[in-house]
Design a protein around this motif. Structure first.
Motif, mmCIF file in Angstrom:
data_model
loop_
_atom_site.group_PDB
_atom_site.id
_atom_site.type_symbol
_atom_site.label_atom_id
_atom_site.label_comp_id
_atom_site.label_asym_id
_atom_site.label_seq_id
_atom_site.Cartn_x
_atom_site.Cartn_y
_atom_site.Cartn_z
ATOM 1 N N THR A 1 0.826 -1.208 0.000
ATOM 2 C CA THR A 1 0.000 0.000 0.000
ATOM 3 C C THR A 1 0.859 1.256 0.000
ATOM 4 O O THR A 1 0.572 2.215 -0.732
ATOM 5 C CB THR A 1 -0.950 -0.015 1.212
ATOM 6 O OG1 THR A 1 -1.621 -1.279 1.265
ATOM 7 C CG2 THR A 1 -1.992 1.081 1.100
ATOM 8 N N LYS B 1 -6.860 8.464 5.533
ATOM 9 C CA LYS B 1 -8.076 7.714 5.822
ATOM 10 C C LYS B 1 -8.337 7.663 7.323
ATOM 11 O O LYS B 1 -7.442 7.865 8.137
ATOM 12 C CB LYS B 1 -7.969 6.283 5.280
ATOM 13 C CG LYS B 1 -7.677 6.192 3.787
ATOM 14 C CD LYS B 1 -8.848 6.668 2.958
ATOM 15 C CE LYS B 1 -8.598 6.478 1.470
ATOM 16 N NZ LYS B 1 -9.761 6.894 0.652
ATOM 17 N N TYR C 1 -13.463 1.898 8.086
ATOM 18 C CA TYR C 1 -13.147 0.548 7.608
ATOM 19 C C TYR C 1 -13.638 -0.561 8.533
ATOM 20 O O TYR C 1 -14.036 -1.627 8.083
ATOM 21 C CB TYR C 1 -11.635 0.414 7.393
ATOM 22 C CG TYR C 1 -11.155 1.190 6.205
ATOM 23 C CD1 TYR C 1 -11.105 0.614 4.939
ATOM 24 C CD2 TYR C 1 -10.759 2.528 6.329
ATOM 25 C CE1 TYR C 1 -10.674 1.329 3.837
ATOM 26 C CE2 TYR C 1 -10.329 3.251 5.233
ATOM 27 C CZ TYR C 1 -10.293 2.649 3.979
ATOM 28 O OH TYR C 1 -9.870 3.371 2.882
ATOM 29 N N TYR C 2 -13.577 -0.336 9.842
ATOM 30 C CA TYR C 2 -14.132 -1.336 10.758
ATOM 31 C C TYR C 2 -14.476 -0.688 12.091
ATOM 32 O O TYR C 2 -13.977 0.381 12.431
ATOM 33 C CB TYR C 2 -13.194 -2.536 10.954
ATOM 34 C CG TYR C 2 -11.782 -2.232 11.441
ATOM 35 C CD1 TYR C 2 -11.478 -2.136 12.792
ATOM 36 C CD2 TYR C 2 -10.733 -2.090 10.525
ATOM 37 C CE1 TYR C 2 -10.182 -1.894 13.228
ATOM 38 C CE2 TYR C 2 -9.432 -1.850 10.951
ATOM 39 C CZ TYR C 2 -9.170 -1.753 12.304
ATOM 40 O OH TYR C 2 -7.887 -1.514 12.744
ATOM 41 N N GLN D 1 -10.972 -8.562 10.168
ATOM 42 C CA GLN D 1 -11.509 -7.322 9.609
ATOM 43 C C GLN D 1 -10.406 -6.300 9.331
ATOM 44 O O GLN D 1 -10.552 -5.453 8.448
ATOM 45 C CB GLN D 1 -12.546 -6.731 10.558
ATOM 46 C CG GLN D 1 -13.830 -7.545 10.658
ATOM 47 C CD GLN D 1 -14.499 -7.747 9.309
ATOM 48 O OE1 GLN D 1 -14.727 -6.789 8.575
ATOM 49 N NE2 GLN D 1 -14.803 -8.991 8.982
ATOM 50 N N HIS E 1 -9.179 -7.340 5.991
ATOM 51 C CA HIS E 1 -10.135 -6.916 4.958
ATOM 52 C C HIS E 1 -10.008 -5.423 4.680
ATOM 53 O O HIS E 1 -10.045 -4.981 3.518
ATOM 54 C CB HIS E 1 -11.569 -7.241 5.397
ATOM 55 C CG HIS E 1 -11.857 -8.686 5.586
ATOM 56 N ND1 HIS E 1 -11.270 -9.662 4.806
ATOM 57 C CD2 HIS E 1 -12.676 -9.343 6.450
ATOM 58 C CE1 HIS E 1 -11.705 -10.851 5.200
ATOM 59 N NE2 HIS E 1 -12.545 -10.688 6.194
ATOM 60 N N ALA E 2 -9.854 -4.637 5.748
ATOM 61 C CA ALA E 2 -9.717 -3.189 5.598
ATOM 62 C C ALA E 2 -8.437 -2.833 4.845
ATOM 63 O O ALA E 2 -8.443 -1.966 3.955
ATOM 64 C CB ALA E 2 -9.723 -2.528 6.972
ATOM 65 N N LYS F 1 -8.795 -3.674 1.176
ATOM 66 C CA LYS F 1 -9.641 -2.674 0.507
ATOM 67 C C LYS F 1 -8.858 -1.400 0.233
ATOM 68 O O LYS F 1 -8.909 -0.852 -0.881
ATOM 69 C CB LYS F 1 -10.864 -2.373 1.375
ATOM 70 C CG LYS F 1 -11.824 -1.371 0.738
ATOM 71 C CD LYS F 1 -13.025 -1.118 1.645
ATOM 72 C CE LYS F 1 -13.964 -0.079 1.008
ATOM 73 N NZ LYS F 1 -15.124 0.231 1.894
ATOM 74 N N LEU F 2 -8.112 -0.925 1.237
ATOM 75 C CA LEU F 2 -7.317 0.286 1.063
ATOM 76 C C LEU F 2 -6.232 0.077 0.001
ATOM 77 O O LEU F 2 -6.006 0.943 -0.849
ATOM 78 C CB LEU F 2 -6.688 0.680 2.398
ATOM 79 C CG LEU F 2 -5.729 1.877 2.398
ATOM 80 C CD1 LEU F 2 -6.395 3.122 1.834
ATOM 81 C CD2 LEU F 2 -5.204 2.144 3.807
ATOM 82 N N GLN G 1 -6.275 -1.963 -2.519
ATOM 83 C CA GLN G 1 -6.902 -1.990 -3.845
ATOM 84 C C GLN G 1 -7.308 -0.590 -4.292
ATOM 85 O O GLN G 1 -7.205 -0.259 -5.478
ATOM 86 C CB GLN G 1 -8.107 -2.932 -3.832
ATOM 87 C CG GLN G 1 -7.710 -4.398 -3.719
ATOM 88 C CD GLN G 1 -8.889 -5.325 -3.540
ATOM 89 O OE1 GLN G 1 -9.923 -4.933 -2.978
ATOM 90 N NE2 GLN G 1 -8.757 -6.566 -3.982
ATOM 91 N N GLU G 2 -7.735 0.245 -3.337
ATOM 92 C CA GLU G 2 -8.048 1.642 -3.668
ATOM 93 C C GLU G 2 -6.816 2.356 -4.215
ATOM 94 O O GLU G 2 -6.921 3.248 -5.068
ATOM 95 C CB GLU G 2 -8.561 2.371 -2.428
ATOM 96 C CG GLU G 2 -9.939 1.929 -1.964
ATOM 97 C CD GLU G 2 -10.314 2.530 -0.610
ATOM 98 O OE1 GLU G 2 -9.517 3.320 -0.054
ATOM 99 O OE2 GLU G 2 -11.389 2.189 -0.096
#
Length: 490
Positions: A20, A75, A80-81, A226, A229-230, A233-234, A236-237
């Protein structure tokens, strides 16, 4: 000019973090994970009958490390969670008593004072000292790539070096403040997360007591997975490309430059490669011998953090009086750690840990059921078989029933899976089946850990629990950032 293509091996905390940070700077980042999902040791196991188990980490301490990670990308973690603060934080069971650790620090002081006269004031002194170490250690010390001693020549570190207590062992340090055996055990237990006995850990790591008991114990709704997962997601963003079921077979080196990865029999070119897989596995299985940083003798002499026996249990009824986290310390911590690090055998009278996240989170078990996670620390490299696993499983269940006044738990189990030394080896290539990486002994701290850079291959890097800053989820996040910055600044 930026070299654009980066490959990262392994989608655990450190690998995703590296990916990331690099993608955020414009690199084309590909992350290769041999399993079908991200997470590494922090994967989640979802069963057909409605349970969600965190397969590895289950403690959420040092909350600002997670918050700062998301802030680095502009962010907010809350987007995110959902995070809840546990109260009580955990319960510790001793031979003839138990102690419930409250979220309120003032209430904790009352418990200390009730155990030992004057202990409340000494706890204040201990935590004030631990806070200073935390601010220096987490703010400066663990952020270094540890490629040179000169990194530690900052005025702040030099000025406070004496206060860090690097050459006092943690066991001796705790006993300067407390004499009651229950308080000593309570204060010593957090360093188990660092993978060594209290007598072998520098007193610097009292920062763990501050980062845990003083700042609080938290839980992300949905489980520790989680966080993964967060992070996915970040990532991939930011443009990170995830490749699952991707078995990395070899790092191809030409003229001391890592040119390619062979993945599922396909050769793919890259400009930089980072391995967040087990360091020893990377060097012995993916690299030709002449390009390895360390030989087998080096690894054999290292002190590894424990492996462990884990059980994931679904219970088809509610279990009264069980908190979220419970530590079973009825037996001797000194004996158990001796059998982990010195005798290297299955423990005679083991300690163990139980997590029941369904007490906090309805989503991890069917309604009216409980989700239980049992963990018993073990020596690395010892024999692992089903009969031994079952023997210790029965011991743990018996102790749970006795301490909480329960009966016949086994008759209500509707899901059961064990995980132990052989599984860590098979799933993660973990050296001798270790679960947590290298122990944070003084001889294995900072620049004395395996280096993040390959000494012979100039564009190959390592991240994760076998390099700096060490074992644990927050250090793994930091490790990923450290390695990414090395490439960004190169």
């Amino acid at each position: 000019m930026i070299s654009k293509r980066i490959a990262i091996i392994g989608a655990g905390f450190s690998g995703i973090a590296s990916a990331t940070y690099l993608a955020n700077k414009g690199y084309e980042v590909h992350l290769y994970e041999k399993h079908a999902i991200a997470g590494g040791r922090a994967r989640q196991l979802k069963t057909d009958n409605g349970y969600t188990f965190d397969m590895g980490p289950s403690w959420y301490w040092m909350p600002e490390i997670f918050e700062n990670y998301f802030k680095d990308f502009g962010k907010n973690l809350k987007d995110y969670y959902q995070l809840v603060k546990l109260d009580p934080q955990f319960e510790m069971i001793f031979a003839n008593s138990k102690m419930s650790i409250p979220s309120s620090y003032d209430n904790l002081k009352e418990i200390f004072e009730a155990k030992e006269k004057g202990a409340a004031e000494r706890l204040d002194d201990f935590m004030a000292d631990a806070q200073k170490k935390y601010e220096i250690g987490m703010g400066e010390f663990v952020q270094k790539p540890c490629l040179s001693l000169t990194e530690f020549a900052s005025l702040k570190i030099l000025k406070n070096s004496f206060k860090l207590n690097l050459f006092t062992n943690f066991s001796t340090f705790v006993r300067r403040y407390f004499t009651h055996p229950d308080l000593i055990t309570l204060m010593e237990f957090p360093v188990i997360f660092l993978g060594a006995a209290p007598k072998d850990i520098p007193a610097l790591y009292s920062l763990m007591n501050y980062g845990g008991m003083k700042l609080g114990t938290f839980y992300p709704i949905g489980g520790m997975g989680q966080i993964i997962h967060a992070m996915v997601k970040l990532a991939q963003e930011k443009g990170v490309k995830f490749h699952y079921n991707a078995n990395v077979e070899k790092i191809v080196v030409e003229n001391n430059i890592a040119k390619q990865l062979i993945i599922n029999n396909e050769k793919i070119n890259f400009d930089h490669i980072i391995s967040s897989a087990d360091y020893h596995f990377t060097e012995t299985k993916l690299l030709d011998k002449e390009y390895r940083n360390y030989n087998e003798e080096y690894w054999d002499k290292k002190t590894f953090a424990p492996s462990c026996l884990i059980y994931y249990l679904g219970i088809n009824k509610k279990l009264d009086h069980i908190p979220h986290h419970t530590l079973f310390f009825e037996n001797s911590l000194e004996q158990h750690t001796h059998e982990i690090y010195t005798d290297k055998k299955w423990p005679t009278k083991p300690l163990f840990y139980m997590c029941c996240p369904s007490k906090t989170d309805d989503s991890v078990a069917p309604i009216g059921h409980e989700n239980l996670f049992l963990l018993m620390p073990l020596a690395t490299g010892i024999k692992d078989d089903e009969n031994l696993r079952e023997k210790y499983f029965n011991d743990m269940i018996t102790r749970i029933e006795e301490k909480f006044g329960l009966s016949n738990i086994k008759a209500n189990i509707d899901y059961k899976k064990s995980y132990c030394i052989d599984d860590f080896t098979n799933d993660y290539g973990a050296y001798k089946g270790n679960a947590y990486g290298l122990a944070n002994t003084l001889q294995q701290t900072a620049f004395l850990k395996p280096t993040i850079k390959n000494k012979k291959v100039k564009n190959l890097y390592y991240t994760g629990q076998l390099t700096v800053p060490g074992p644990g989820v927050p250090p793994s996040l930091i490790s990923g950032k450290i390695v990414a910055n090395e490439i960004i600044n190169s």
